[in-house]
Design an enzyme around this catalytic site. Structure first.
Site, PDB file in Angstrom:
ATOM      1  N   SER A 292      -5.183  -9.120   5.260  1.00 53.87           N
ATOM      2  CA  SER A 292      -6.012  -8.199   4.465  1.00 53.87           C
ATOM      3  C   SER A 292      -7.489  -8.286   4.853  1.00 53.87           C
ATOM      4  O   SER A 292      -8.030  -9.383   5.055  1.00 53.87           O
ATOM      5  CB  SER A 292      -5.864  -8.548   2.986  1.00 53.87           C
TER       6      SER A 292
ATOM      7  N   HIS B  46      -0.068   1.608  -2.724  1.00 49.18           N
ATOM      8  CA  HIS B  46      -0.840   0.374  -2.937  1.00 49.18           C
ATOM      9  C   HIS B  46      -0.185  -0.482  -4.025  1.00 49.18           C
ATOM     10  O   HIS B  46      -0.869  -1.176  -4.780  1.00 49.18           O
ATOM     11  CB  HIS B  46      -2.279   0.733  -3.311  1.00 49.18           C
TER      12      HIS B  46
ATOM     13  N   THR C 203      -6.611   1.200   5.727  1.00 44.74           N
ATOM     14  CA  THR C 203      -6.163   1.556   4.379  1.00 44.74           C
ATOM     15  C   THR C 203      -6.924   2.785   3.900  1.00 44.74           C
ATOM     16  O   THR C 203      -8.154   2.796   3.877  1.00 44.74           O
ATOM     17  CB  THR C 203      -6.348   0.361   3.422  1.00 44.74           C
TER      18      THR C 203
ATOM     19  N   LYS D 143      -2.461   3.250   6.394  1.00 43.73           N
ATOM     20  CA  LYS D 143      -1.703   2.776   5.222  1.00 43.73           C
ATOM     21  C   LYS D 143      -2.206   3.494   3.974  1.00 43.73           C
ATOM     22  O   LYS D 143      -3.416   3.589   3.757  1.00 43.73           O
ATOM     23  CB  LYS D 143      -1.916   1.266   5.058  1.00 43.73           C
TER      24      LYS D 143
ATOM     25  N   TYR E 177     -10.661  -2.515   5.401  1.00 45.75           N
ATOM     26  CA  TYR E 177     -11.282  -1.571   4.473  1.00 45.75           C
ATOM     27  C   TYR E 177     -12.482  -1.047   5.240  1.00 45.75           C
ATOM     28  O   TYR E 177     -13.492  -1.726   5.378  1.00 45.75           O
ATOM     29  CB  TYR E 177     -11.707  -2.281   3.187  1.00 45.75           C
TER      30      TYR E 177
HETATM   31  C1  LIG Z   1      -3.013  -9.066  -5.026  1.00 46.70           C
HETATM   32  C2  LIG Z   1      -2.944  -7.876  -4.123  1.00 46.70           C
HETATM   33  C3  LIG Z   1      -3.973  -7.643  -3.230  1.00 46.70           C
HETATM   34  C4  LIG Z   1      -3.900  -6.537  -2.376  1.00 46.70           C
HETATM   35  N1  LIG Z   1      -4.885  -6.368  -1.442  1.00 46.70           N
HETATM   36  C5  LIG Z   1      -4.766  -5.364  -0.537  1.00 46.70           C
HETATM   37  C6  LIG Z   1      -5.700  -5.237   0.498  1.00 46.70           C
HETATM   38  O1  LIG Z   1      -6.614  -6.022   0.632  1.00 46.70           O
HETATM   39  N2  LIG Z   1      -5.537  -4.207   1.358  1.00 46.70           N
HETATM   40  C7  LIG Z   1      -4.506  -3.295   1.267  1.00 46.70           C
HETATM   41  O2  LIG Z   1      -4.404  -2.383   2.081  1.00 46.70           O
HETATM   42  N3  LIG Z   1      -3.592  -3.426   0.293  1.00 46.70           N
HETATM   43  C8  LIG Z   1      -3.689  -4.426  -0.599  1.00 46.70           C
HETATM   44  N4  LIG Z   1      -2.740  -4.577  -1.561  1.00 46.70           N
HETATM   45  C9  LIG Z   1      -1.588  -3.661  -1.585  1.00 46.70           C
HETATM   46  C10 LIG Z   1      -0.458  -4.206  -0.711  1.00 46.70           C
HETATM   47  O3  LIG Z   1      -0.797  -4.216   0.637  1.00 46.70           O
HETATM   48  C11 LIG Z   1       0.823  -3.384  -0.855  1.00 46.70           C
HETATM   49  O4  LIG Z   1       0.534  -2.022  -0.641  1.00 46.70           O
HETATM   50  C12 LIG Z   1       1.481  -3.550  -2.221  1.00 46.70           C
HETATM   51  O5  LIG Z   1       1.319  -4.847  -2.725  1.00 46.70           O
HETATM   52  C13 LIG Z   1       2.969  -3.272  -2.075  1.00 46.70           C
HETATM   53  O6  LIG Z   1       3.576  -3.303  -3.300  1.00 46.70           O
HETATM   54  P1  LIG Z   1       4.419  -4.548  -3.862  1.00 46.70           P
HETATM   55  O7  LIG Z   1       3.435  -5.583  -4.265  1.00 46.70           O
HETATM   56  O8  LIG Z   1       5.118  -3.916  -5.017  1.00 46.70           O
HETATM   57  O9  LIG Z   1       5.361  -5.018  -2.785  1.00 46.70           O
HETATM   58  C14 LIG Z   1      -2.790  -5.650  -2.443  1.00 46.70           C
HETATM   59  C15 LIG Z   1      -1.773  -5.900  -3.351  1.00 46.70           C
HETATM   60  C16 LIG Z   1      -1.836  -6.997  -4.185  1.00 46.70           C
HETATM   61  C17 LIG Z   1      -0.697  -7.242  -5.125  1.00 46.70           C
END
Ligand SMILES: Cc1cc2nc3c(=O)[nH]c(=O)nc-3n(C[C@H](O)[C@H](O)[C@H](O)COP(=O)(O)O)c2cc1C
Length: 416
Positions: free
Chosen positions: A142, A312, A190, A288, A164
């Protein structure tokens, strides 16, 4: 229960899987923590993590935005499809390997990028990178992580970085150069965070980025001693105060009374900026956070190599459609792009449904963060093993010997 060894499945043996001598790959591990005997499915990690993590951190990781409508819809979408299994097919040799961008992985899933990975458990980003290398699956680091992207690249073989991206040319050039210099080969942009989401649960639970040092936060630490000593104090002792290392020009500390996270004109980021990134980045480029087939067509027109259909994890626009519902139309519009998806994948059957509906690969987020909170590296390895075993078993039960045989004909939509 049939058992699939962790790195290489009983039926797959991939010569590219990281041998234990690869720097950073998991080596002979100590006996697994007993708690893992009770972790029978990915969903089992969440309630356990809720006990271990302070409320602000657990709420930040588990929650969605506003009413959590998309968070719920992500799970419900999988329930809308049922299998029509085939029987009496020889399924004694099974493979769940998938090739993505020229690299063959031992499972059709990987770790989604999560900014708070190192808040959930000590050294979370490196832990996930090591397990990904040992399991021969991809991990997307990330852009909001607290570990320098160069340091995670040095561990295992993680080569996907999620940015980002600022809506500003100079900052884009700097970031792309840095990611390339560190040796990453896949850049994930993203697209669904033009502004910060409205996550009321963060306000209610006292989470902010950066965290504000309050008595309430201190109390949460004191009342969660395992996290306080095992993650927070250990991180401070080993690495010092964590900073958002991969976001922009300023290194914002994790805890601060005054610092403000830079948003770097992200609300200006548009397809023109993506065209600039395409011209600067010679590796694979992935967008994404797409949910519209029209956007997939535009992405293809910009020379994008792949898309991750995602809302997300229900953390951005509340009410955004569940990715599984739009997957078939996006797959149809994607042309030669690789189509991947995430959001709500928890079971082997979910993975099979997503692949049958047009995804070539899926990513999973929260369960791996929680697995690290519950039992560190052993926990994440266990979670990977559980999902691999489910996929292996489910393949046999639907009458297939390979994930390559998954097609929409295997599924029926639930009558409305
Ligand atoms: C704690 C947390 C932090 C996240 N941080 C990012 C991030 O920094 N960048 C990003 O593109 N998506 C981020 N996401 C989204 C995840 O990449 C992903 O799209 C999502 O968690 C998928 O769903 P799931 O948790 O139900 O498997 C984050 C999700 C969570 C739960």
């Amino acid at each position: 229960m049939s058992s699939v060894p962790e790195a290489v499945s009983r039926t797959d043996s991939n010569p590219r899987a990281a041998p234990s001598s690869v720097p950073g790959a998991a080596v002979a591990s100590p006996p697994a923590p007993r708690i893992l005997q009770r972790m029978l499915a990915l969903d089992d990690f969440e309630p356990q993590a809720a006990r271990i993590l302070p409320r602000p951190i657990f709420g930040y990781a588990s929650g969605g935005s506003e009413t959590n409508a998309s968070l719920r819809a992500n799970r419900e979408a999988f329930g809308d499809w049922s299998f029509v299994p085939r029987v009496m097919v020889d399924v004694s040799v099974r493979s769940q390997r998938r090739t993505l961008f020229g690299q063959t992985y031992d499972a059709p899933f990987g770790f989604a990028p999560m900014g708070g990975t190192s808040l959930g458990g000590f050294d979370g980003d490196r832990v996930l990178a090591r397990v990904a290398a040992a399991s021969n699956i991809p991990m997307i680091l990330s852009g909001a992580s607290f570990t320098r992207l160069e340091d995670v690249k040095a561990v295992g073989r993680t080569a996907w970085f999620q940015g980002y991206i600022p809506g500003e040319e100079g900052a884009i050039r700097k970031l792309v150069e840095r990611v390339a210099a560190a040796g990453y080969d896949t850049l994930v942009v993203t697209a669904d965070v033009p502004v910060a989401a409205n996550r009321e649960n963060n306000v209610r639970n006292g989470y902010s980025a950066p965290l504000r040092p309050t008595l309430r936060l201190a109390w949460q630490g004191i009342t969660h001693p395992r996290w306080l000593f095992g993650t927070a104090l250990r991180t401070l002792y080993v690495h010092g105060m964590p900073h958002a290392e991969n976001m922009g020009s300023t290194r914002v500390p994790l805890v601060s009374r005054v610092a403000v996270r830079e948003r770097a004109q992200r609300d200006r980021f548009s397809w023109q900026h993506l065209a600039l990134i395409r011209s600067l980045w010679s590796g694979k480029l992935v967008v994404k956070g797409l949910l519209s087939a029209e956007d997939a067509r535009i992405a293809a027109g910009h020379g994008v190599d792949g898309v991750i259909v995602s809302n997300h994890g229900g953390r951005q626009l509340d009410g955004a459609v569940a990715p599984l519902r739009v997957l078939p139309e996006i797959a149809a519009a994607a042309g030669s792009m690789t189509v991947m998806m995430d959001s709500g994948v928890r079971r082997g059957t979910d993975v099979l449904k997503a692949l049958a509906l047009g995804a070539q690969f899926v990513f999973v987020g929260r369960p791996f963060l929680f697995a690290n909170a519950v039992a560190g590296e052993a926990g994440v390895r266990h979670a990977v093993k559980l999902l691999r075993e489910e996929i292996d078993r489910d393949l046999a039960l639907v009458g297939l010997s390979s994930v390559d045989g998954l097609t929409p004909e295997l599924l029926r939509a639930r009558p409305r």
